[in-house]
Write a protein that holds these residues in place. Structure first.
Motif, short mmCIF file in Angstrom:
data_model
loop_
_atom_site.label_atom_id
_atom_site.label_comp_id
_atom_site.label_asym_id
_atom_site.label_seq_id
_atom_site.Cartn_x
_atom_site.Cartn_y
_atom_site.Cartn_z
N GLY A 1 1.05 -1.31 0.13
CA GLY A 1 -0.23 -0.29 -0.04
C GLY A 1 1.06 1.43 0.21
O GLY A 1 1.73 1.08 0.76
N GLY A 2 0.18 2.22 -0.66
CA GLY A 2 1.13 3.71 -0.80
C GLY A 2 1.81 4.11 -1.65
O GLY A 2 3.30 4.26 -0.77
N GLY A 3 2.47 2.15 -2.38
CA GLY A 3 3.51 2.41 -3.45
C GLY A 3 5.03 1.36 -2.72
O GLY A 3 5.69 1.75 -3.22
N GLY A 4 4.85 1.12 -0.72
CA GLY A 4 5.61 0.53 -0.95
C GLY A 4 5.07 -1.07 -1.14
O GLY A 4 4.84 -1.30 -1.81
N HIS A 5 6.81 -1.80 -0.42
CA HIS A 5 6.70 -2.90 -0.83
C HIS A 5 7.44 -3.64 0.97
O HIS A 5 8.18 -3.25 1.18
N PRO B 1 6.82 -5.76 9.88
CA PRO B 1 7.80 -6.31 8.44
C PRO B 1 8.19 -4.42 8.22
O PRO B 1 6.94 -3.77 7.99
N ALA B 2 9.22 -4.09 7.90
CA ALA B 2 9.93 -2.98 7.14
C ALA B 2 8.58 -2.83 6.32
O ALA B 2 8.43 -3.70 4.24
N VAL B 3 8.56 -1.54 5.63
CA VAL B 3 7.83 -1.13 4.32
C VAL B 3 8.58 -0.23 3.45
O VAL B 3 9.15 0.42 3.71
N TRP B 4 9.42 -0.84 2.59
CA TRP B 4 10.29 -0.50 1.66
C TRP B 4 9.53 0.40 0.41
O TRP B 4 9.43 0.28 -0.12
N HIS B 5 10.37 1.70 0.57
CA HIS B 5 9.66 2.76 -0.93
C HIS B 5 11.20 2.50 -2.10
O HIS B 5 11.57 2.96 -1.49
#
Length: 621
Positions: free
Chosen positions: A582-586, A615-619
């Protein structure tokens, strides 16, 4: 009269005479007309008694789903079909009651049609198309055939079929017992099974325990995840049967319970073996069964019961023989203690309204105590007690032959060879039976003996042909096409089930990116792999899960670090899924361990189950 005029006058008469001559002459024999043989519509499993009729049925804009007599069961079948038609790109079709008209699809459940059994159906295509079953399940299977036909076009040749399975158990077994298998992958499997009329999914897996938190080492599923999967199975008429393998292979459960581990005369504990002589061990297993009953409402319970003393000698465990003789007399054998444990589980399962299933290899013939009547035996290994003996003794027998296995990173079933041999469920390991009496059916099995050998997406490539083959062999004629190529063409024609997700799709293009999350960033070259994951090459090497205790060649402990290693295209632990957050993150999910990457308090990267650490959300930029 001039010559020219005379010729003009006799020329029409000559032509008329010639025409009369030609007409009167015997005609040359014409080539006999060859009537084109009506083709049976293509499905998997193949239809065996298609009766063609003139014309065709056309699915179109005005099509409605008519729930025959308007019962709740008919509306459920029609509702599921409507959703699947929409998902498959066939538009929105209303579910209605009342009289049918041309172009409609009629769902009809008639309990009086006993010849259809509990899973058979009749499909009739003409100006409208009707699906009739004696039960809800039968009508549902008829809609799977319809979906396969519509996957090949909107016109269905007119005709009629009555389609009834030869075997009542048609299945797939998956060991997600050590190496995790993702929920989307399992959901794909359930949909594919139903699409091909398979009805039984055995899952050996760990459900996160509230009663025994000490057992919650990774590969577990949360109860909510299991409820979601079971609900999908119920919708698609696939029974999901849970297994906690016991009394062997218990290491995922008793790793932190040395008091329950079988101990030899030297004081050495067997971490995978439950001490069947201890009342506490049986009480522990019963409590796990109780927890599983909260999320698995089906009628069957699988206790495994295979390879209990694998590589061990009963002589080193005198307490087992002592237990057997105290309970069954001086002629009892150590094997009787094992059968006693099986029978106690059988009695407890029965008290909970469940039927017991076991593997066959523990039945070596060394026991004097028989396994409880009604226990279904799944035969996978050629041992002293043959399939014919088990049937003669009255046990329901399922064929789970090793020839049907897909071992992750190891042996793969040879589907083409089995097809060419016209393999059917009478062909067991070590014995071919002449009758199907007493045989419940057959299944293929997926086991992770080498966890890092293949990713789950790679397993799927070999799975789909094997799945279609077992569907064909258990439902109908095991050899409907002259060649294996002809049979595989069926699978291509019908495609995948509605709702099937392409798990190999990577939404991010190859390139060099900076990965940013709270408290950490790194730059890596992202490259898609052939099986639908990515590798992440930093200036120091490719990111990999490395360290911890290996189980089936995989580091399965939470908290194991993610560090740069020498890049190796064959290293499956260097492959990652970019899961949209979500929000463009992975989120970064390891392709093998299925744990997500988190940032520790001191800034290191480590794998954790998502319910243990956020979990870390990576942009990516």
């Amino acid at each position: 009269m001039t010559e020219r005029r005379r010729r003009r006058m006799w020329w029409p008469g000559l032509l008329a005479a010639l025409a009369l001559l030609v007409t009167a002459a015997p005609a040359a024999p014409a080539a006999p007309a060859v009537a084109e043989e009506p083709r049976t519509p293509v499905t998997v499993p193949a239809l065996t008694d298609w009766s063609p009729e003139p014309g065709s049925y056309t699915y179109g804009r005005g099509t409605r789903l008519v729930a025959g007599t308007g019962t709740g069961a008919e509306r459920r079948v029609a509702g599921t079909l409507a959703a699947d038609l929409r998902t498959a790109g066939h538009g929105t079709v209303p579910v209605v009651g009342g009289a049918a008209r041309a172009g409609d699809i009629v769902i009809d459940i008639r309990p009086g049609r006993s010849s259809l059994g509990t899973e058979g159906y009749e499909l009739h295509a003409g100006r409208r198309l009707s699906v009739t079953g004696a039960t809800e399940t039968g009508a549902f299977y008829g809609t799977r055939t319809l979906l396969q036909l519509l996957a090949q076009g909107d016109r269905v040749p007119a005709g009629r079929t009555v389609d009834v399975p030869r075997y009542r158990e048609r299945g797939v077994g998956v060991c997600a017992c050590y190496v995790h298998v993702s929920l989307p992958w399992l959901e794909n499997l359930v949909r594919e099974m139903a699409y091909h009329k398979l009805n039984q999914l055995l899952l050996e897996l760990k459900v996160k325990s509230d009663a025994h938190p000490e057992a919650n080492t990774w590969g577990y599923y949360t109860k909510d995840e299991i409820r979601r999967l079971v609900a999908l199975g119920e919708k698609y008429h696939v029974e999901i049967i849970p297994e906690i393998n016991s009394p062997g292979h218990m290491d995922p459960w008793i790793e932190n319970r040395p008091d329950l581990q079988l101990t030899d005369t030297d004081g050495t504990k067997q971490p995978s073996g439950l001490d069947i002589t201890r009342p506490e061990a049986f009480a522990y297993y019963k409590s796990l069964m109780d927890e599983y009953a909260e999320v698995f409402p089906g009628r069957d319970w699988h206790m495994g019961a295979d390879e209990y003393m694998l590589g061990s000698d009963f002589a080193k465990y005198p307490q087992v023989l002592k237990y057997a003789r105290e309970k069954y007399g001086p002629h009892a054998t150590p094997q009787d203690a094992f059968v006693d444990f099986v029978n106690r589980v059988h009695a407890y399962a029965d008290s909970r309204g469940k039927r017991l299933r076991i593997w066959n290899d523990g039945l070596t013939g060394a026991n004097t105590v028989p396994v409880a009547a009604g226990t279904t035996v799944e035969h996978w290994l050629n041992v002293a007690v043959k399939p014919s003996e088990l049937i003669a003794q009255g046990y329901p027998l399922m064929n789970a032959a090793y020839a049907l296995y897909l071992v992750r990173g190891g042996f793969h079933t040879d589907t083409e060879a089995l097809y060419d041999q016209s393999w059917d469920p009478r062909s067991f390991e070590g014995e071919k039976l002449t009758s199907s009496e007493g045989i419940t059916g057959a299944k293929i099995s997926l086991w992770p003996d080498n966890g890092r050998g293949e990713t789950e997406n790679e397993v799927a490539v070999a799975l789909w042909p094997a799945l279609r083959h077992i569907a064909q062999a258990t439902w109908g004629d095991p050899h409907p096409d002259a060649t294996y190529a002809g049979f595989t063409a069926r699978g291509t024609a019908v495609g995948h089930a509605p709702g099937f997700r392409d798990l190999t799709r990577v939404a991010v293009a190859d390139g060099t990116y900076t990965f940013r999350t709270a408290g950490r960033s790194f730059t890596a070259s992202l490259r898609r792999t052939a099986d639908g994951y990515v590798t992440l090459r930093t200036q120091d090497g490719c990111l990999e899960v490395r360290g911890g205790k290996l189980t089936l060649n995989v580091p399965l402990q939470p908290g194991v670090e993610v560090t740069p290693q020498i890049c190796d295209p064959a290293a499956t632990l260097q492959r990652w899924e970019l899961e949209p957050a979500g929000g463009g993150g992975h989120r970064l999910v390891n392709a093998i361990t299925r744990m997500t990457v988190s940032v520790t308090d001191d800034g290191r990267l480590a794998q954790y189950p998502p319910d243990q650490r956020t979990p870390a959300v990576w942009h990516l930029t």
